[in-house]
Design an enzyme around this catalytic site. Structure first.
Site, short mmCIF file in Angstrom:
data_model
loop_
_atom_site.label_atom_id
_atom_site.label_comp_id
_atom_site.label_asym_id
_atom_site.label_seq_id
_atom_site.Cartn_x
_atom_site.Cartn_y
_atom_site.Cartn_z
CE LYS A 60 145.62 3.62 56.35
NZ LYS A 60 144.63 2.75 56.62
CB CYS A 80 141.30 1.41 51.42
SG CYS A 80 141.10 1.09 49.80
CG ASP A 81 141.62 5.40 57.06
OD1 ASP A 81 142.72 4.62 57.55
OD2 ASP A 81 140.95 5.99 57.65
CB SER A 82 137.02 2.23 57.02
OG SER A 82 137.18 1.78 55.49
N GLY A 117 137.54 5.50 52.26
CA GLY A 117 138.46 6.59 51.34
C GLY A 117 139.12 5.71 50.26
#
Lengths: 210, 210
Positions: A60, A80-82, A117
């Site tokens: 991203k 960020c990624d969850s 992340g």
């Protein structure tokens, strides 16, 4: 960590459309620019949930960096990624209310791990581009919910918009009995981890305060 | 837990002037009336920090109940009080900026326990008054802060208004590396604990949603 004089020149970009991530930064006194990556979040080849979160965070912010012209002498971009790890499987956002109900019937009374992340890119006027990234992981213990409570919670609509079908900082708050880790990480962006990553890139957190 | 038909008749009173407690309830979809107790928070005879928090929570809500006329058929009053336990000692709000700096020099890089006392009174139309109360305890691990960071944090003014000289949901967020327990409890009101206490009094959490 000391302070420097380059405060006002840092352009901070959050490569995420998540309102929870933006609110998390704002409540901590940080006002970033938001540029959405448009990256397809569908999972690649089978991969551990924590690696998936970190992979997508990097993709991203890299996508945003690639198409965003450098406009300031010092720029920091955050991706960020969850994902929620349940029995070794990654759970993203539920597709619909039925799936959210099924998820909660599984989660009720047990625990899972929320991985977020984080990948941060710094571009400075000397042409240097540096980047660091690490995932944060928080163990989440879910309360035992009745079928009526699950139904009422899903009816609020909240679980449909978030990874794992819950949020700790809204209607879902009373349904999380305890956590081990950072609660901001559960919201999608770990503030203590971001402070450390920024420090590794030479940016002092308190210099970012408005 | 099921649902009942008495939803709209519950008058919910929060016996606390803490903006963080009110915001915690509001973010979870609950809008209480606020009535401040005016109870003197100075410590009584030496007592364990967790007992002090529970004692003050009970005193606050009892004071409000005593002087608030019954106006609805079903009323619930909530009292809370928080202390930070460091080396067995209770820490409330710091007296001034110097004390806040000294506190943080102690807290940096170590852990402490945030206790929030909870006491709930339910008054119903049949004249019955029932009450339950229990403290919530959350272990808080503080990041290592530089002297410059402590100075900058105290300069925000935030540490002066809160028990323990920090808040997890504001400027202090990045300085808490992890917790074990409920983060709402650190803010002064544990939502999962309150849900359980209310259930013990026959009030279903989801019935309180607006």
């Amino acid at each position: 960590m000391g302070r420097n004089a380059t405060v006002s020149r840092v352009r901070l970009i959050l490569a995420s459309q998540s309102p929870a991530r933006l609110a998390t930064l704002q409540r901590a006194g940080i006002e970033p620019e938001v540029i959405v990556s448009g990256v397809d979040e569908s999972a690649p080849a089978p991969v551990a949930p924590v690696d998936l979160a970190q992979h997508l965070a990097r993709r991203k912010v890299t996508a945003v960096a690639d198409r965003t012209p450098i406009e300031a002498d010092d720029e920091v971009l955050i991706g960020c990624d969850s994902v929620l790890e349940v029995d070794g499987q990654a759970h993203g956002k539920p597709a619909d209310a039925d799936e959210a109900v099924r998820r909660w019937l599984t989660l009720s009374g047990r625990s899972a791990i929320l991985h977020s992340g984080h990948h941060v890119i710094r571009r400075t006027e000397d042409g240097l581009i540096r980047e660091v990234g690490r995932p944060g992981s928080t163990v989440v213990h879910f309360a035992e919910l009745s079928a009526a409570e699950i139904e009422a919670y899903v009816a609020t609509g909240e679980p449909l918009h978030v990874a794992g079908a819950f949020t700790i900082d809204g209607y879902g708050g009373p349904f999380i009995s305890r956590i081990e880790g950072d609660h901001h990480n559960v919201l999608g962006l770990s503030l203590p981890l971001l402070r450390i990553l920024l420090d590794e890139l030479g940016v002092h957190w308190t210099d970012l305060w408005r």
